[in-house]
Scaffold this active site. Structure first.
Site, PDB file in Angstrom:
ATOM      1  N   ASP A 149       0.831  -1.195   0.188  1.00 28.54           N
ATOM      2  CA  ASP A 149       0.011  -0.049   0.010  1.00 28.54           C
ATOM      3  C   ASP A 149       0.861   1.347  -0.129  1.00 28.54           C
ATOM      4  OD1 ASP A 149      -2.253  -1.326   0.044  1.00 28.54           O
ATOM      5  OD2 ASP A 149      -2.721  -1.090   2.194  1.00 28.54           O
ATOM      6  N   ASP A 154       0.017  -0.382   5.825  1.00 29.77           N
ATOM      7  CA  ASP A 154      -0.813  -1.037   5.309  1.00 29.77           C
ATOM      8  C   ASP A 154      -2.273  -0.660   5.880  1.00 29.77           C
ATOM      9  OD1 ASP A 154      -1.959  -3.158   3.714  1.00 29.77           O
ATOM     10  OD2 ASP A 154      -2.168  -4.640   5.536  1.00 29.77           O
ATOM     11  N   LYS A 179      -6.103  -0.494   6.438  1.00 31.11           N
ATOM     12  CA  LYS A 179      -7.370  -1.580   6.519  1.00 31.11           C
ATOM     13  C   LYS A 179      -8.646  -0.714   6.920  1.00 31.11           C
ATOM     14  CE  LYS A 179      -4.769  -5.045   5.851  1.00 31.11           C
ATOM     15  NZ  LYS A 179      -4.709  -5.813   4.365  1.00 31.11           N
TER      16      LYS A 179
END
Length: 345
Positions: free
Chosen positions: A248, A261, A263
């Site tokens: 990412d 990352d 989420k």
């Protein structure tokens, strides 16, 4: 004055062991309601009672009587209780204490940090984030490896959640639900990419999108701590271990270079353990970047940011170098498990 004369006192009967007496008061000379008093009493004879205990053969049971009467307290002790249990149920099974499972180590261990990678002192393009498109190859992705090596317990809970959602929404409704989740994730990542690239017009449009506006509001306090973005939505490949993935973001979080990352979640995940296999995913990306020649830097830290649809503050979970090393070893074991299943020879 009323005169009451007792006419007679009569002893009616006397039987063995019983004396019954009756007193009668007859009418007085004038008629009026009379009073009668009668009493009876039972007297038992003074015959000696037979004690049933005296008929017991005392010689026969004298040992038992002595064992009971010789203790001021209970005759049972832990030792005698164990003896009785042994006679009734047999001796207890002696189980050995459970042996702690030895920590598994990967057969093909590769360090997280690449000792052979050279980092240039100066890079003229350092201000531009790396963005490499993901190519379709036979090499497995990090996501596929983790999905195919989940534990039976994780698989059970995942399937139970799936069946519960299908029961509530129906099969078509659940398919639409999962489709929308993936779409929200893609839009959220695209909006973050626009923010990091300073595309003000695109960011304004995306912030007005009610689908992701809550997620963007959720991460505002985290974005303030992120600087020096080095990679965005970029493909990574571990050349030695032969796996790939799509990272990412790589940037500094509070001064530490991290694989980040992003989420999304509808439920709070305040601790790292609530993110399930995400730490392994981050560790896999870190190892891949450090062994990928397309990246002229190395990473030793990770960051998982859980954003919420309702706009509540996101939870950033920082992974220091020691924690990343632990999850790196776990990732190598999962990778070996996947390779053994798919390449038995």
């Amino acid at each position: 004055m009323l005169l009451v004369r007792m006419k007679f006192l009569q002893l009616l009967s006397r039987k063995p062991g019983k004396l019954e007496m009756l007193f009668q008061i007859p009418f007085c000379q004038k008629q009026f309601p009379y009073m009668c008093l009668a009493t009876s009493a039972c007297l038992y004879s003074k015959k000696k009672k037979v004690n049933s205990y005296e008929q017991v053969d005392q010689e026969k049971y004298k040992n038992l009587v002595y064992s009971v009467t010789s203790y001021k307290t209970s005759a049972q002790t832990p030792e005698t209780i164990f003896e009785e249990d042994n006679l009734l149920y047999g001796p207890p099974d002696k189980h050995r204490p459970p042996v702690k499972a030895e920590t598994k180590t990967p057969k093909n261990w590769v360090p997280l940090i690449n000792p052979n990678k050279r980092i240039p002192l100066l890079n003229s393009d350092s201000n531009l984030p790396v963005k490499i498109a993901l190519q379709k190859t036979k090499m497995p992705s990090v996501t596929r490896i983790l999905q195919q090596t989940i534990s039976p317990q994780q698989a059970f809970y995942l399937e139970r959640w799936k069946q519960k959602m299908i029961l509530e929404l129906g099969k078509d409704g659940f398919a639409e639900y999962t489709k929308n989740l993936f779409l929200q994730g893609e839009l959220f990542h695209a909006a973050l990419e626009s923010i990091f690239l300073s595309e003000e017009m695109a960011t304004k449009e995306q912030r007005e999108d009610i689908t992701i506006s809550g997620y963007l509001s959720s991460v505002q306090h985290v974005l303030k701590d992120i600087s020096e973005v080095k990679a965005l939505e970029s493909a990574v490949q571990h050349e030695a271990l032969q796996y790939l993935g799509l990272v990412d973001c790589v940037a500094k979080y509070r001064g530490q270079l991290c694989v980040i990352d992003w989420k999304t979640s509808e439920k709070p995940k305040p601790s790292l353990k609530n993110t399930f296999d995400n730490p392994l995913q981050v560790a896999a990306y870190i190892g891949a970047i450090n062994h990928d020649a397309n990246y002229d830097f190395q990473v030793s830290c990770g960051l998982i940011v859980v954003a919420y649809k309702n706009g509540s503050p996101a939870h950033p979970h920082f992974m220091d170098p020691g924690l990343c090393s632990q999850y790196w070893n776990k990732w190598l074991l999962r990778l070996e498990e996947y390779m053994d299943r798919n390449n038995p020879n």
